[in-house]
Design an enzyme around this catalytic site. Structure first.
Site, mmCIF file in Angstrom:
data_model
loop_
_atom_site.group_PDB
_atom_site.id
_atom_site.type_symbol
_atom_site.label_atom_id
_atom_site.label_comp_id
_atom_site.label_asym_id
_atom_site.label_seq_id
_atom_site.Cartn_x
_atom_site.Cartn_y
_atom_site.Cartn_z
ATOM 1 N N LYS A 1 0.815 -1.221 0.000
ATOM 2 C CA LYS A 1 0.000 0.000 0.000
ATOM 3 C C LYS A 1 0.848 1.272 0.000
ATOM 4 O O LYS A 1 0.581 2.190 -0.763
ATOM 5 C CB LYS A 1 -0.834 0.061 1.290
ATOM 6 C CG LYS A 1 -2.233 -0.403 1.178
ATOM 7 C CD LYS A 1 -2.899 -0.279 2.540
ATOM 8 C CE LYS A 1 -2.106 -0.954 3.601
ATOM 9 N NZ LYS A 1 -2.055 -0.461 4.914
ATOM 10 N N ARG B 1 -9.220 2.928 9.521
ATOM 11 C CA ARG B 1 -8.966 1.521 9.804
ATOM 12 C C ARG B 1 -10.090 0.897 10.617
ATOM 13 O O ARG B 1 -10.080 -0.308 10.839
ATOM 14 C CB ARG B 1 -7.670 1.400 10.609
ATOM 15 C CG ARG B 1 -6.462 0.894 9.820
ATOM 16 C CD ARG B 1 -5.294 0.911 10.780
ATOM 17 N NE ARG B 1 -4.170 0.104 10.456
ATOM 18 C CZ ARG B 1 -3.093 0.526 9.782
ATOM 19 N NH1 ARG B 1 -3.073 1.724 9.258
ATOM 20 N NH2 ARG B 1 -2.062 -0.263 9.636
HETATM 21 P P1 AMP Z 1 1.019 1.162 8.878
HETATM 22 O O1 AMP Z 1 2.325 1.762 8.491
HETATM 23 O O2 AMP Z 1 -0.151 1.787 8.155
HETATM 24 O O3 AMP Z 1 0.986 -0.333 8.778
HETATM 25 O O4 AMP Z 1 0.781 1.523 10.417
HETATM 26 C C1 AMP Z 1 1.701 1.110 11.411
HETATM 27 C C2 AMP Z 1 1.039 1.114 12.770
HETATM 28 O O5 AMP Z 1 0.583 2.441 13.085
HETATM 29 C C3 AMP Z 1 -0.199 0.246 12.888
HETATM 30 O O6 AMP Z 1 0.126 -1.116 13.145
HETATM 31 C C4 AMP Z 1 -0.928 0.923 14.053
HETATM 32 O O7 AMP Z 1 -0.311 0.588 15.270
HETATM 33 C C5 AMP Z 1 -0.669 2.390 13.793
HETATM 34 N N1 AMP Z 1 -1.702 2.986 12.913
HETATM 35 C C6 AMP Z 1 -1.530 3.467 11.645
HETATM 36 N N2 AMP Z 1 -2.667 3.949 11.148
HETATM 37 C C7 AMP Z 1 -3.609 3.768 12.112
HETATM 38 C C8 AMP Z 1 -5.004 4.034 12.188
HETATM 39 N N3 AMP Z 1 -5.671 4.565 11.148
HETATM 40 N N4 AMP Z 1 -5.646 3.724 13.341
HETATM 41 C C9 AMP Z 1 -4.987 3.189 14.388
HETATM 42 N N5 AMP Z 1 -3.678 2.876 14.370
HETATM 43 C C10 AMP Z 1 -2.982 3.167 13.244
#
Ligand code: AMP
Length: 196
Positions: A13, A88
């Site tokens: 993504k 999310r």
């Molecule tokens: P990502 O890089 O999008 O996989 O996000 C890494 C981590 O950030 C996730 O595993 C969550 O702990 C936190 N995170 C990112 N976006 C969100 C969101 N929209 N809601 C809650 N936690 C988030």
């Protein structure tokens, strides 16, 4: 264009978001990147979310929604954006709806990258081994996958019901997936909005 990109951890993504955003001249806004930058910069927010990110959990909606509201209010997001990793949860969908309604705009499309989950888990585990990444242990990967299935996957149903969902096959090379996304976006009819 105002776009979202959904897909499980490891679907590519982030990579696609940056490419698509650049092509359309809009900012790619990744909540994960915002949290990681705050952790690195040792800010108050960073301290608040460190343990959550390292366990693969979700940051509370109130915290995440406030960050996105603030980010969407910045000038570069005025003409469009691509949100990566947000919303999310159903609560975040509602909050985003409110933010967009307040601005008199709507989403043009919601992209969902579909992948073979077993293959993605295997790929993430291999990367974790090769790079010695502490956030990509099998336990954390499985927790992030479980949360995606439980909390985030139902979002695609919400957006399908609104006629916004565009599923794109996320398997293949980066270039192949970008080409599929671009050809999907070429058919998207822009949302009507008071601000445009
Ligand atoms: P990502 O890089 O999008 O996989 O996000 C890494 C981590 O950030 C996730 O595993 C969550 O702990 C936190 N995170 C990112 N976006 C969100 C969101 N929209 N809601 C809650 N936690 C988030």
């Amino acid at each position: 264009m105002r776009l979202l990109i959904l897909g499980p951890p490891g679907a590519g993504k982030g990579t696609q978001a940056v490419r698509i955003a650049e092509h359309h001249g809009i900012p790619a806004i990744s909540t994960g990147d915002i949290f990681r930058a705050n952790i690195k910069g040792e800010t108050e927010l960073g301290r608040q979310v460190t343990a959550i990110l390292s366990s693969g959990g979700l940051v509370p909606d109130e915290v995440t929604n406030a960050i996105v509201r603030d980010r969407l209010g910045q000038q570069d997001a005025g003409d469009g954006f691509l949100l990566d990793g947000y919303p999310r949860t159903p609560g975040q969908v509602e909050a985003l709806d409110e933010m967009l309604t307040d601005r008199g705009v709507g989403l043009d499309a919601v992209l969902e990258l579909t992948v073979d989950t077993d293959e993605v888990v295997a790929r993430l585990l291999q990367r974790a081994q090769e790079q010695g990444r502490v956030d990509d242990t099998e336990e954390v990967i499985r927790e992030r996958m479980r949360l995606y299935a439980e909390e985030t996957a139902p979002l695609s149903r919400i957006y399908r019901e609104r006629g916004l969902l565009c599923q794109v096959d996320g398997m293949g090379t980066v270039e192949e997936v970008t080409a599929r996304i671009e050809s999907t976006l070429a058919d998207v009819v822009p949302a009507e909005s008071a601000a445009d």
